[in-house]
Scaffold this active site. Sequence first.
Site, PDB file in Angstrom:
ATOM      1  N   THR A 111       0.949  -1.244  -0.095  1.00 44.33           N
ATOM      2  CA  THR A 111      -0.193  -0.149   0.117  1.00 44.33           C
ATOM      3  C   THR A 111       0.927   1.163   0.024  1.00 44.33           C
ATOM      4  O   THR A 111       0.448   2.196  -0.577  1.00 44.33           O
ATOM      5  CB  THR A 111      -0.929  -0.029   1.268  1.00 44.33           C
ATOM      6  OG1 THR A 111      -1.798  -1.156   1.278  1.00 44.33           O
ATOM      7  CG2 THR A 111      -1.614   1.265   1.467  1.00 44.33           C
ATOM      8  N   ASP A 157       1.976  -6.631  -4.573  1.00 46.70           N
ATOM      9  CA  ASP A 157       0.940  -6.607  -3.288  1.00 46.70           C
ATOM     10  C   ASP A 157       1.246  -7.911  -2.565  1.00 46.70           C
ATOM     11  O   ASP A 157       1.786  -8.894  -2.959  1.00 46.70           O
ATOM     12  CB  ASP A 157      -0.410  -6.958  -4.009  1.00 46.70           C
ATOM     13  CG  ASP A 157      -1.486  -7.081  -2.926  1.00 46.70           C
ATOM     14  OD1 ASP A 157      -1.082  -7.621  -1.921  1.00 46.70           O
ATOM     15  OD2 ASP A 157      -2.700  -6.615  -3.122  1.00 46.70           O
ATOM     16  N   SER A 158       1.749  -7.498  -1.139  1.00 41.86           N
ATOM     17  CA  SER A 158       2.344  -8.686  -0.366  1.00 41.86           C
ATOM     18  C   SER A 158       1.667  -9.765  -0.070  1.00 41.86           C
ATOM     19  O   SER A 158       2.085 -11.013   0.208  1.00 41.86           O
ATOM     20  CB  SER A 158       2.796  -8.000   0.863  1.00 41.86           C
ATOM     21  OG  SER A 158       1.881  -7.991   1.953  1.00 41.86           O
ATOM     22  N   THR A 182       1.482  -4.536   4.139  1.00 39.46           N
ATOM     23  CA  THR A 182       1.294  -4.937   5.629  1.00 39.46           C
ATOM     24  C   THR A 182       0.766  -6.373   5.838  1.00 39.46           C
ATOM     25  O   THR A 182       0.659  -6.972   6.970  1.00 39.46           O
ATOM     26  CB  THR A 182       0.358  -3.874   6.282  1.00 39.46           C
ATOM     27  OG1 THR A 182      -0.824  -3.868   5.679  1.00 39.46           O
ATOM     28  CG2 THR A 182       1.053  -2.467   6.337  1.00 39.46           C
ATOM     29  N   ASP A 183       0.198  -6.906   4.742  1.00 48.44           N
ATOM     30  CA  ASP A 183      -0.615  -8.199   4.937  1.00 48.44           C
ATOM     31  C   ASP A 183       0.444  -9.126   5.380  1.00 48.44           C
ATOM     32  O   ASP A 183       0.029  -9.995   6.226  1.00 48.44           O
ATOM     33  CB  ASP A 183      -1.297  -8.636   3.648  1.00 48.44           C
ATOM     34  CG  ASP A 183      -2.624  -7.679   3.331  1.00 48.44           C
ATOM     35  OD1 ASP A 183      -2.984  -6.835   4.365  1.00 48.44           O
ATOM     36  OD2 ASP A 183      -3.065  -7.807   2.114  1.00 48.44           O
ATOM     37  N   THR A 191      -1.396 -21.548  20.754  1.00 51.41           N
ATOM     38  CA  THR A 191      -2.735 -21.213  21.000  1.00 51.41           C
ATOM     39  C   THR A 191      -3.410 -20.189  20.113  1.00 51.41           C
ATOM     40  O   THR A 191      -2.679 -19.739  19.444  1.00 51.41           O
ATOM     41  CB  THR A 191      -2.508 -20.446  22.676  1.00 51.41           C
ATOM     42  OG1 THR A 191      -4.146 -20.140  22.991  1.00 51.41           O
ATOM     43  CG2 THR A 191      -1.823 -19.101  22.556  1.00 51.41           C
ATOM     44  N   GLN A 192      -4.674 -20.602  19.941  1.00 48.67           N
ATOM     45  CA  GLN A 192      -5.425 -19.653  19.252  1.00 48.67           C
ATOM     46  C   GLN A 192      -5.617 -18.241  19.692  1.00 48.67           C
ATOM     47  O   GLN A 192      -6.108 -17.321  19.304  1.00 48.67           O
ATOM     48  CB  GLN A 192      -6.899 -20.031  18.913  1.00 48.67           C
ATOM     49  CG  GLN A 192      -6.815 -21.380  18.009  1.00 48.67           C
ATOM     50  CD  GLN A 192      -8.119 -22.170  17.844  1.00 48.67           C
ATOM     51  OE1 GLN A 192      -9.183 -21.490  18.197  1.00 48.67           O
ATOM     52  NE2 GLN A 192      -8.049 -23.303  17.375  1.00 48.67           N
ATOM     53  N   CYS A 193      -5.280 -17.997  21.264  1.00 47.85           N
ATOM     54  CA  CYS A 193      -5.525 -16.888  21.847  1.00 47.85           C
ATOM     55  C   CYS A 193      -4.763 -15.705  21.237  1.00 47.85           C
ATOM     56  O   CYS A 193      -3.451 -15.870  20.853  1.00 47.85           O
ATOM     57  CB  CYS A 193      -5.426 -16.994  23.279  1.00 47.85           C
ATOM     58  SG  CYS A 193      -6.642 -17.992  24.153  1.00 47.85           S
TER      59      CYS A 193
HETATM   60  N1  GLU Z   1      -2.560  -6.225   0.114  1.00 48.65           N
HETATM   61  C1  GLU Z   1      -1.749  -5.208   0.438  1.00 48.65           C
HETATM   62  C2  GLU Z   1      -0.233  -5.593   0.773  1.00 48.65           C
HETATM   63  O1  GLU Z   1      -0.027  -6.274   1.630  1.00 48.65           O
HETATM   64  C3  GLU Z   1      -2.234  -4.230   1.185  1.00 48.65           C
HETATM   65  C4  GLU Z   1      -1.854  -4.180   2.339  1.00 48.65           C
HETATM   66  C5  GLU Z   1      -0.710  -3.073   2.813  1.00 48.65           C
HETATM   67  O2  GLU Z   1       0.274  -3.006   2.146  1.00 48.65           O
HETATM   68  O3  GLU Z   1      -1.211  -2.445   3.859  1.00 48.65           O
HETATM   69  O4  GLU Z   1       0.597  -5.503  -0.157  1.00 48.65           O
END
Ligand code: GLU
Length: 354
Positions: A25, A70-71, A102-103, A285-287
């Site tokens: 992003t 796109d990650s 961020t993904d 854990t899923q927590c």
């Molecule tokens: N799907 C995108 C990625 O991870 C958008 C998420 C982002 O970068 O904030 O590249």
Amino acid sequence: MFTSLFHDSRRLAMSRLLILYTGGTIGMRPSPAGYVPGEGFAERLAAQLAAHGGEALPSYRLVEMAPAIDSANLEPPTWNRLVEVLARHWDDHDGVVILHGTDTLAYTASALSFMLGTLDKPVVLTGAQIPLGQPRSDAPGNLALAMQVAAHPAAPREVCIAFHDRLLRGNRARKVDSLAMAAFDSPNAPWLGEAGIELRLEQVPTLPEGTPDFSSVAFEADRVGVLHCHPGMSPRLVETMLEDSRLQGLVLLTYGAGNPPGLEGHLMERLQRATESGLVVVNLTQCHRGSVRQGAYASGATLNEAGVIAGQDLTPEAALTKLQVLLGRGLRGMTLREAMATPLRGEMTAPAAI
Ligand code: GLU
């Protein structure tokens, strides 16, 4: 998936930082179909830094992965490509900033921590929730923080994430919010630092420093998987997964303090058979926060008998990437099991300390 081209541009002849742009992003542009990877990142970055006090930030050399991705589409071989770039430029810079979507940012941070091992310079990953140049973008702030940390003489020599005024250990971090600017946290580990008016670096125990390992890892698809336990889990699907002979490492996500569903003895029997034939199973854990305590409840204690490793307070991202890197480095059997149960780069609390 993409070519092995990298564009390389220098801002100053003597650049202190390497900035490696992978996509995400932070560099995207709006389109009728939503945000898409955009062209001309070097110019946009320079313009944004100029508009946000960039002259007071360390000089940098920008290397761009082409095409930017796109990650969500990132695959483990990309981690080798990132390491190759780091190896090429390591000696010429004081620190590294990696711009990433961020993904899967927490996966990349974890993977790099296990691939590189000891570091003698900081590697700081960052990204943005709103692209550079858009109203209310968090990119300038995240970028400035990442650059200041990467050039800071007292910054931890490890792979970390700088995001929304937080500095986090990379292999402890998770994307915890899909919409908020505070998108990352490390629920089971203290932050490494925090930026207010001043940048405060915490006095957390440092990791051993040293020359990184830039060797490539033989990643293979199909080697690792995740089994997320849930009420109504199908014994048939469990069986199909555990019988897959290509599967060598499994992250088992259980309830609470590490308690699996019984499935009338079926799950335990299948797990035991799988571990006996060499599958390395790590229980988490899923927590959102906390650790497994395999043995606190009878249902969890059976996992010990089935040869399942207690993953303590590992994040799923750290457990998966640790398995992928160690398998790719050729670890198998008892050596792999022991490495999975031991903190290698600060990714988990040692069993005795929990
Ligand atoms: N799907 C995108 C990625 O991870 C958008 C998420 C982002 O970068 O904030 O590249």
